[in-house]
Design an enzyme around this catalytic site. Structure first.
Site, PDB file in Angstrom:
ATOM      1  N   GLU A   1      -5.435  -8.293  -1.443  1.00 25.78           N
ATOM      2  CA  GLU A   1      -6.073  -8.198  -0.121  1.00 25.78           C
ATOM      3  C   GLU A   1      -7.548  -7.930  -0.345  1.00 25.78           C
ATOM      4  O   GLU A   1      -7.903  -7.065  -1.150  1.00 25.78           O
ATOM      5  CB  GLU A   1      -5.508  -7.049   0.716  1.00 25.78           C
TER       6      GLU A   1
ATOM      7  N   GLU B   1       0.835  -1.207   0.000  1.00 22.62           N
ATOM      8  CA  GLU B   1       0.000   0.000   0.000  1.00 22.62           C
ATOM      9  C   GLU B   1       0.870   1.258   0.000  1.00 22.62           C
ATOM     10  O   GLU B   1       0.755   2.128   0.874  1.00 22.62           O
ATOM     11  CB  GLU B   1      -0.953  -0.031   1.186  1.00 22.62           C
TER      12      GLU B   1
HETATM   13  C1  BGP Z   1      -4.361  -3.240   4.839  1.00 22.89           C
HETATM   14  C2  BGP Z   1      -2.998  -3.721   5.271  1.00 22.89           C
HETATM   15  C3  BGP Z   1      -2.987  -5.025   5.970  1.00 22.89           C
HETATM   16  C4  BGP Z   1      -4.233  -5.383   6.715  1.00 22.89           C
HETATM   17  C5  BGP Z   1      -5.510  -4.909   6.098  1.00 22.89           C
HETATM   18  C6  BGP Z   1      -6.730  -5.027   6.971  1.00 22.89           C
HETATM   19  O1  BGP Z   1      -4.400  -1.859   4.845  1.00 22.89           O
HETATM   20  O2  BGP Z   1      -2.143  -3.851   4.165  1.00 22.89           O
HETATM   21  O3  BGP Z   1      -1.801  -5.140   6.670  1.00 22.89           O
HETATM   22  O4  BGP Z   1      -4.148  -5.509   8.033  1.00 22.89           O
HETATM   23  O5  BGP Z   1      -5.428  -3.593   5.656  1.00 22.89           O
HETATM   24  O6  BGP Z   1      -6.738  -4.011   7.926  1.00 22.89           O
HETATM   25  P1  BGP Z   1      -7.001  -4.275   9.445  1.00 22.89           P
HETATM   26  O7  BGP Z   1      -6.008  -5.275   9.864  1.00 22.89           O
HETATM   27  O8  BGP Z   1      -6.815  -2.974  10.084  1.00 22.89           O
HETATM   28  O9  BGP Z   1      -8.396  -4.757   9.525  1.00 22.89           O
END
Ligand code: BGP
Length: 491
Positions: A390, A200
């Protein structure tokens, strides 16, 4: 009969990251990453980083704040740091990979912690135990014909670099990252094919929209940080291709890529477009096209940004364009120039709430069609292969007495998104892989909680760090297994 559009060689899998899963934060020579001093938080209470000031007093920092003069990051005995134990992937990866293989994974996204290879990020020789750890993970994946997809930097810059060199705002870090990436590219030749540079990468310039009263000076610094990372990413792509021309290196963009005007007011439509340019395309255009887009100047003027650059930066950007574009997608956002009452956030977005969408317990929107929107947008802009690396639903799952977990909401969410991907492929998009986030429960990045679970596999660990860390298959495990074995036919 075939009902979907997934090609035979579509790469189904799942994704995790080192800092959120490995634990073993100070084991086998690993140095501290900046995430190792991050506390836990909740949906309402932000996480903070801990430090000791020059007079010995304890202090806390929000993500965009810098250490006060003379202060040092510190780990406090009375503070809980969720990443220190993660889900102990460091010691349990064999068991976990066997479970991924049982689901039929073809690809597995993970990241390397820079601090396992170079503990402070500045050493000349790598830490052998760190190199061995990832080698063993890759060998284990190979055993099951699972292709690793490796992120080189997932929010976990070495703490030494953050504290002593000022982090990524310092151009020296570009050279240090070169040393690290060259080391792993040489070391894992033949074991890894797919690499992503920065997770990201556009996040830095999105932070200003997430926090109230974000300092104007920090915005200028954020654009410099991103510039340094874009140059670093381009150099990384070049180096990878020099070392092994089979290496495929991708950009990883966060924040979804689907944002709609809240009203039909043309002002809203135009402002939405501008907002997407700033938050997403400024970065992805540069990485895919090898130069800053025409509207970059307008953005720099808006925030009084004066980038510190070298001529060679522009050569690097040009010569280091990515082979593929990957992105995270959890839900869509809205934008308006009008006054709004209901706000909503979610994966790096903050804006008006969309009355047509459902929102999760953590306030993240669910919008499968938005994924098709983003895939079509990205593909029509670049026409290079795409991966959704993701996606998923963070939910508070319950482990039943008989150790089962009923998660129909997750199945529903992923199913809708798989349909959206299938439709996109029919639209003509060259989508090659899908790695839903947190295929095994792990620590949440935004809140540091364990109870915000994404996995097909339940990990018995609680918010306060207690639990057996044992793994249990959720209902979605069996469902996803069937999806993969039918190549997306049986949803
Ligand atoms: C993204 C990141 C991840 C991940 C995901 C979900 O922004 O790349 O590392 O964790 O979001 O977010 P969260 O864990 O805050 O629910």
């Amino acid at each position: 009969m075939k009902q979907n559009n997934f090609p035979k060689d579509f790469l189904w899998g799942g994704a995790i990251a080192a800092n959120q899963s490995e634990g073993a934060w100070n084991v086998d020579g690993k140095g501290l990453s900046k995430t190792d001093v991050q506390s836990a938080g909740t949906v309402d209470i932000p996480r903070f980083s801990t430090y000791i000031d020059k007079d010995g007093n304890k202090g806390k920092l929000l993500p965009f704040q810098s250490l006060p003069e003379g202060a040092k990051s510190a780990v406090f005995e009375d503070t809980y740091y969720p990443y220190h134990s993660g889900i102990d992937f460091y010691h349990r990866h064999k068991e976990d990979i066997a479970l991924f293989a049982e689901m039929g994974f073809k690809i597995f996204r993970m990241s390397i912690a820079w601090t396992r290879i170079f503990p402070n990020g500045i050493e000349k020789t790598p830490n052998q135990k760190g190199l061995d750890f990832y080698k063993n993970v890759f060998l284990e994946l190979k055993k099951y014909n699972i292709e690793p997809l490796v992120t080189l930097s997932h929010y976990d810059t070495p703490l030494y670099i953050e504290e002593n060199l000022g982090g990524w705002s310092n151009r020296k870090v570009i050279d240090l990252f070169d040393t690290y990436t060259e080391t792993v590219f040489n070391e894992y030749k033949g074991l890894v094919k797919y690499w992503l540079t920065f997770n990201e990468i556009n996040t830095t310039v999105m932070l200003k929209d997430l926090f109230l009263n974000y300092p104007q000076d920090q915005i200028k610094k954020d654009y410099q940080i991103l510039h340094n990372q874009l140059v670093s990413s381009a150099r990384t792509v070049k180096k990878a291709h020099e070392i092994d021309n089979n290496y495929i290196v991708g950009a990883m963009i966060g924040g979804g890529g689907a944002k709609y005007p809240l009203t039909p007011d043309p002002e809203d439509a135009f402002a939405t477009r501008e907002s997407l340019n700033e938050s997403i395309y400024y970065t992805s255009d540069t990485m895919v096209k090898g130069k800053y887009p025409f509207y970059a100047k307008k953005i720099w003027n808006k925030y009084n940004v004066e980038l510190e650059t070298k001529e060679s930066d522009f050569v690097d950007l040009k010569e280091g364009v990515v082979d593929i574009l990957t992105f995270s997608y959890y839900g869509s956002g809205c934008y308006t120039t009008h006054e709004i009452k209901d706000m909503a956030g979610g994966n790096l977005m903050m804006g008006p709430k969309n009355p047509y969408l459902k929102y999760s317990e953590w306030g993240w929107s669910s919008d499968a069609l938005g994924l098709r929107f983003a895939l079509n947008e990205f593909y029509s802009r670049y026409e290079i292969p795409l991966m959704v690396v993701e996606n998923g639903l963070g939910a508070n799952d319950i482990l039943n007495d008989d150790k089962t977990v009923n998660d129909p909401y997750r199945i529903e969410y992923i199913k809708e998104h798989i349909i959206a991907m299938s439709d996109s492929i029919k639209d003509g998009v060259d989508l090659i892989a899908y790695t839903p986030w947190g295929c095994i429960d792990l620590v949440s990045a935004s809140t540091g909680e364990m109870k915000k679970r994404y996995g097909f596999i339940y990990v018995d660990k609680n918010n306060d760090g207690s639990g057996s860390f044992d793994r249990y298959k959720k209902d979605s495990f069996y469902w996803y297994k069937e999806v993969i074995s039918s190549n997306g036919d049986n949803l």
